[in-house]
Every structure is written in C-alpha cells, then in structure tokens.
Design a protein around this motif. Structure first.
Motif, PDB file in Angstrom:
ATOM      1  N   GLU A 156    -123.797 124.601 -71.130  1.00  0.00           N
ATOM      2  CA  GLU A 156    -123.890 123.598 -70.658  1.00  0.00           C
ATOM      3  C   GLU A 156    -122.902 123.080 -69.699  1.00  0.00           C
ATOM      4  O   GLU A 156    -123.275 122.387 -68.462  1.00  0.00           O
ATOM      5  CB  GLU A 156    -123.959 122.292 -71.803  1.00  0.00           C
ATOM      6  CG  GLU A 156    -125.065 122.335 -72.570  1.00  0.00           C
ATOM      7  CD  GLU A 156    -126.519 122.181 -72.197  1.00  0.00           C
ATOM      8  OE1 GLU A 156    -126.492 121.049 -71.058  1.00  0.00           O
ATOM      9  OE2 GLU A 156    -127.451 122.514 -72.344  1.00  0.00           O
ATOM     10  N   LEU A 191    -123.982 124.717 -66.554  1.00  0.00           N
ATOM     11  CA  LEU A 191    -124.897 123.924 -65.822  1.00  0.00           C
ATOM     12  C   LEU A 191    -124.511 122.527 -65.272  1.00  0.00           C
ATOM     13  O   LEU A 191    -124.906 122.500 -64.161  1.00  0.00           O
ATOM     14  CB  LEU A 191    -126.067 123.690 -66.768  1.00  0.00           C
ATOM     15  CG  LEU A 191    -126.978 124.733 -67.047  1.00  0.00           C
ATOM     16  CD1 LEU A 191    -127.750 124.209 -68.287  1.00  0.00           C
ATOM     17  CD2 LEU A 191    -127.721 125.375 -66.276  1.00  0.00           C
ATOM     18  N   LEU A 192    -123.484 122.047 -65.646  1.00  0.00           N
ATOM     19  CA  LEU A 192    -123.000 120.679 -65.227  1.00  0.00           C
ATOM     20  C   LEU A 192    -122.091 121.137 -64.141  1.00  0.00           C
ATOM     21  O   LEU A 192    -122.080 120.438 -63.011  1.00  0.00           O
ATOM     22  CB  LEU A 192    -122.020 120.113 -66.373  1.00  0.00           C
ATOM     23  CG  LEU A 192    -122.930 119.413 -67.250  1.00  0.00           C
ATOM     24  CD1 LEU A 192    -121.969 118.899 -68.414  1.00  0.00           C
ATOM     25  CD2 LEU A 192    -123.982 118.261 -66.842  1.00  0.00           C
ATOM     26  N   LYS A 193    -121.296 122.107 -64.141  1.00  0.00           N
ATOM     27  CA  LYS A 193    -120.677 122.762 -63.053  1.00  0.00           C
ATOM     28  C   LYS A 193    -121.572 122.853 -61.825  1.00  0.00           C
ATOM     29  O   LYS A 193    -121.359 122.485 -60.308  1.00  0.00           O
ATOM     30  CB  LYS A 193    -119.543 123.865 -63.288  1.00  0.00           C
ATOM     31  CG  LYS A 193    -118.468 123.555 -63.954  1.00  0.00           C
ATOM     32  CD  LYS A 193    -117.569 124.941 -64.304  1.00  0.00           C
ATOM     33  CE  LYS A 193    -116.468 124.736 -65.066  1.00  0.00           C
ATOM     34  NZ  LYS A 193    -115.653 125.906 -65.413  1.00  0.00           N
ATOM     35  N   GLU A 194    -122.667 123.594 -61.890  1.00  0.00           N
ATOM     36  CA  GLU A 194    -123.445 123.921 -60.762  1.00  0.00           C
ATOM     37  C   GLU A 194    -124.141 122.560 -60.341  1.00  0.00           C
ATOM     38  O   GLU A 194    -124.135 122.362 -59.138  1.00  0.00           O
ATOM     39  CB  GLU A 194    -124.541 124.870 -61.553  1.00  0.00           C
ATOM     40  CG  GLU A 194    -125.436 125.096 -60.338  1.00  0.00           C
ATOM     41  CD  GLU A 194    -126.757 126.293 -61.035  1.00  0.00           C
ATOM     42  OE1 GLU A 194    -127.765 126.056 -60.327  1.00  0.00           O
ATOM     43  OE2 GLU A 194    -126.416 127.023 -61.668  1.00  0.00           O
ATOM     44  N   GLU A 195    -124.441 121.624 -61.270  1.00  0.00           N
ATOM     45  CA  GLU A 195    -125.048 120.281 -60.831  1.00  0.00           C
ATOM     46  C   GLU A 195    -123.890 119.360 -59.956  1.00  0.00           C
ATOM     47  O   GLU A 195    -124.296 118.963 -58.921  1.00  0.00           O
ATOM     48  CB  GLU A 195    -125.518 119.451 -62.108  1.00  0.00           C
ATOM     49  CG  GLU A 195    -126.148 118.224 -61.722  1.00  0.00           C
ATOM     50  CD  GLU A 195    -127.485 118.195 -61.067  1.00  0.00           C
ATOM     51  OE1 GLU A 195    -128.043 117.214 -60.230  1.00  0.00           O
ATOM     52  OE2 GLU A 195    -128.204 119.416 -61.177  1.00  0.00           O
ATOM     53  N   VAL A 196    -122.703 119.624 -60.600  1.00  0.00           N
ATOM     54  CA  VAL A 196    -121.495 118.778 -59.769  1.00  0.00           C
ATOM     55  C   VAL A 196    -121.473 119.446 -58.465  1.00  0.00           C
ATOM     56  O   VAL A 196    -121.345 118.775 -57.189  1.00  0.00           O
ATOM     57  CB  VAL A 196    -120.341 118.881 -60.518  1.00  0.00           C
ATOM     58  CG1 VAL A 196    -119.192 118.510 -59.656  1.00  0.00           C
ATOM     59  CG2 VAL A 196    -120.146 118.160 -61.612  1.00  0.00           C
ATOM     60  N   HIS A 197    -121.476 120.826 -58.253  1.00  0.00           N
ATOM     61  CA  HIS A 197    -121.501 121.404 -56.900  1.00  0.00           C
ATOM     62  C   HIS A 197    -122.387 120.949 -55.825  1.00  0.00           C
ATOM     63  O   HIS A 197    -122.355 120.636 -54.767  1.00  0.00           O
ATOM     64  CB  HIS A 197    -121.398 122.983 -57.083  1.00  0.00           C
ATOM     65  CG  HIS A 197    -121.139 123.583 -55.750  1.00  0.00           C
ATOM     66  ND1 HIS A 197    -120.022 123.552 -54.895  1.00  0.00           N
ATOM     67  CD2 HIS A 197    -122.057 124.330 -55.097  1.00  0.00           C
ATOM     68  CE1 HIS A 197    -120.258 124.244 -53.801  1.00  0.00           C
ATOM     69  NE2 HIS A 197    -121.584 124.635 -53.792  1.00  0.00           N
ATOM     70  N   THR A 198    -123.731 120.954 -56.517  1.00  0.00           N
ATOM     71  CA  THR A 198    -125.065 120.392 -55.617  1.00  0.00           C
ATOM     72  C   THR A 198    -124.971 119.050 -55.223  1.00  0.00           C
ATOM     73  O   THR A 198    -124.925 118.772 -54.147  1.00  0.00           O
ATOM     74  CB  THR A 198    -126.192 120.567 -56.606  1.00  0.00           C
ATOM     75  OG1 THR A 198    -126.240 122.006 -57.033  1.00  0.00           O
ATOM     76  CG2 THR A 198    -127.494 120.312 -55.775  1.00  0.00           C
ATOM     77  N   GLN A 199    -124.252 118.248 -56.228  1.00  0.00           N
ATOM     78  CA  GLN A 199    -124.049 116.770 -55.901  1.00  0.00           C
ATOM     79  C   GLN A 199    -122.986 116.613 -54.824  1.00  0.00           C
ATOM     80  O   GLN A 199    -123.120 115.722 -54.021  1.00  0.00           O
ATOM     81  CB  GLN A 199    -123.852 115.881 -57.095  1.00  0.00           C
ATOM     82  CG  GLN A 199    -124.858 115.969 -58.055  1.00  0.00           C
ATOM     83  CD  GLN A 199    -126.132 115.162 -57.618  1.00  0.00           C
ATOM     84  OE1 GLN A 199    -125.971 114.325 -56.899  1.00  0.00           O
ATOM     85  NE2 GLN A 199    -127.308 115.519 -57.859  1.00  0.00           N
ATOM     86  N   GLN A 200    -122.020 117.218 -54.996  1.00  0.00           N
ATOM     87  CA  GLN A 200    -120.971 117.357 -54.005  1.00  0.00           C
ATOM     88  C   GLN A 200    -121.404 117.654 -52.567  1.00  0.00           C
ATOM     89  O   GLN A 200    -120.892 117.092 -51.524  1.00  0.00           O
ATOM     90  CB  GLN A 200    -119.572 118.121 -54.531  1.00  0.00           C
ATOM     91  CG  GLN A 200    -118.893 117.559 -55.607  1.00  0.00           C
ATOM     92  CD  GLN A 200    -117.560 118.454 -55.757  1.00  0.00           C
ATOM     93  OE1 GLN A 200    -117.820 119.611 -55.792  1.00  0.00           O
ATOM     94  NE2 GLN A 200    -116.805 117.562 -56.542  1.00  0.00           N
ATOM     95  N   ARG A 218    -124.387 117.387 -51.595  1.00  0.00           N
ATOM     96  CA  ARG A 218    -125.315 116.299 -51.023  1.00  0.00           C
ATOM     97  C   ARG A 218    -124.633 115.190 -50.758  1.00  0.00           C
ATOM     98  O   ARG A 218    -124.820 114.479 -49.451  1.00  0.00           O
ATOM     99  CB  ARG A 218    -126.250 115.807 -52.173  1.00  0.00           C
ATOM    100  CG  ARG A 218    -127.422 116.750 -52.293  1.00  0.00           C
ATOM    101  CD  ARG A 218    -128.318 116.326 -53.654  1.00  0.00           C
ATOM    102  NE  ARG A 218    -129.257 117.398 -53.837  1.00  0.00           N
ATOM    103  CZ  ARG A 218    -130.068 117.268 -55.056  1.00  0.00           C
ATOM    104  NH1 ARG A 218    -130.030 116.225 -55.893  1.00  0.00           N
ATOM    105  NH2 ARG A 218    -131.015 118.486 -55.317  1.00  0.00           N
TER     106      ARG A 218
END
Length: 134
Positions: free
Chosen positions: A75, A78-87, A89
C-alpha cells in the motif's frame, strides 16, 4: 476435513519417520503420525501444554504480522506512486497557470497601450475639431 493424498505424502516425506517402507500407504502413515502427536501432546503436563499453545499462538501471530506488514508495504508503494503522479500533475498545472498569468498580463498591457492610443487619437480629433471650429 480430509487432506489430499499428495499433501499427506508431502507431510510424511518432510517428517522424520522411522518407517521408510514403500508398502505403507500414505494415509496410514499420516494417521499413525497424527496419533503419535496426539498422545505426545496428551502426555504433557499443563504447564508444557500452556507453553506449546503459547508458542503456537506466537508463531501464528508472527505469520499474520508478516503478511500484514507485506500488505502495508504494498500500500505504501502504491501511495508513493500516486504521490509522484500528483506532484507531476501539480507541476504541470503550475506551469499552465504561469503561462495563463503571463498571457493575461500581456493582454492587459496591450489593452492599456490601445487605451492610451485611443485617448491620444480622441484628443487629436477634439483638438483638430476645435482648431477647425475657430
């Protein structure tokens, strides 16, 4: 609940059995080893039974914690990957916002320049009209 024969054979092959005969059926050997374990457990004193049960509970708890930690690490990944994507964006949105602000400023300056030219033109028209009127 009955175990499949292949699983019983595997348990027997992993155990330290004194019967290495090929003519013994796996089910019979499995049942024999199961009876031996039950009689050994029943022969233990209450303190020893308590220790065995405590150790079993501790092992089960460690296994559950291992799987829980593995799930949490998944988890976190997955959250690190999501944070990278959000950063990424967010950076793109900031760049787009900066471009938009620059465009608005440029438009504002152009409008001010046109407004000054209009006032200058309007003043000349009034000045010429005044000169013609005299």
């Amino acid at each position: 609940m009955s175990l499949p024969s292949s699983l019983k054979r595997r348990i027997i092959s992993l155990s330290q059995s004194d019967t290495d005969h090929k003519d013994v059926r796996p089910e019979e050997e499995y049942d024999r080893q199961k009876r031996i374990l039950k009689t050994r457990y029943q022969a233990l004193s209450e303190l020893e039974k308590c220790l065995v049960l405590s150790l079993t509970a501790a092992v089960i708890l460690v296994v559950i914690q291992f799987f829980w930690i593995a799930a949490l690490q998944y988890e976190v990944a997955l959250l690190k990957e999501e944070v990278h994507t959000q950063q990424t964006r967010l950076t793109q949105l900031e760049q787009a916002s900066q471009k938009h602000n620059n465009l608005l400023y440029s438009t504002y300056e152009s409008m001010e320049d046109l407004n000054k030219k209009w006032h200058d033109l309007h003043f000349r028209v009034l000045e010429n009209t005044w000169k013609l009127g005299n």
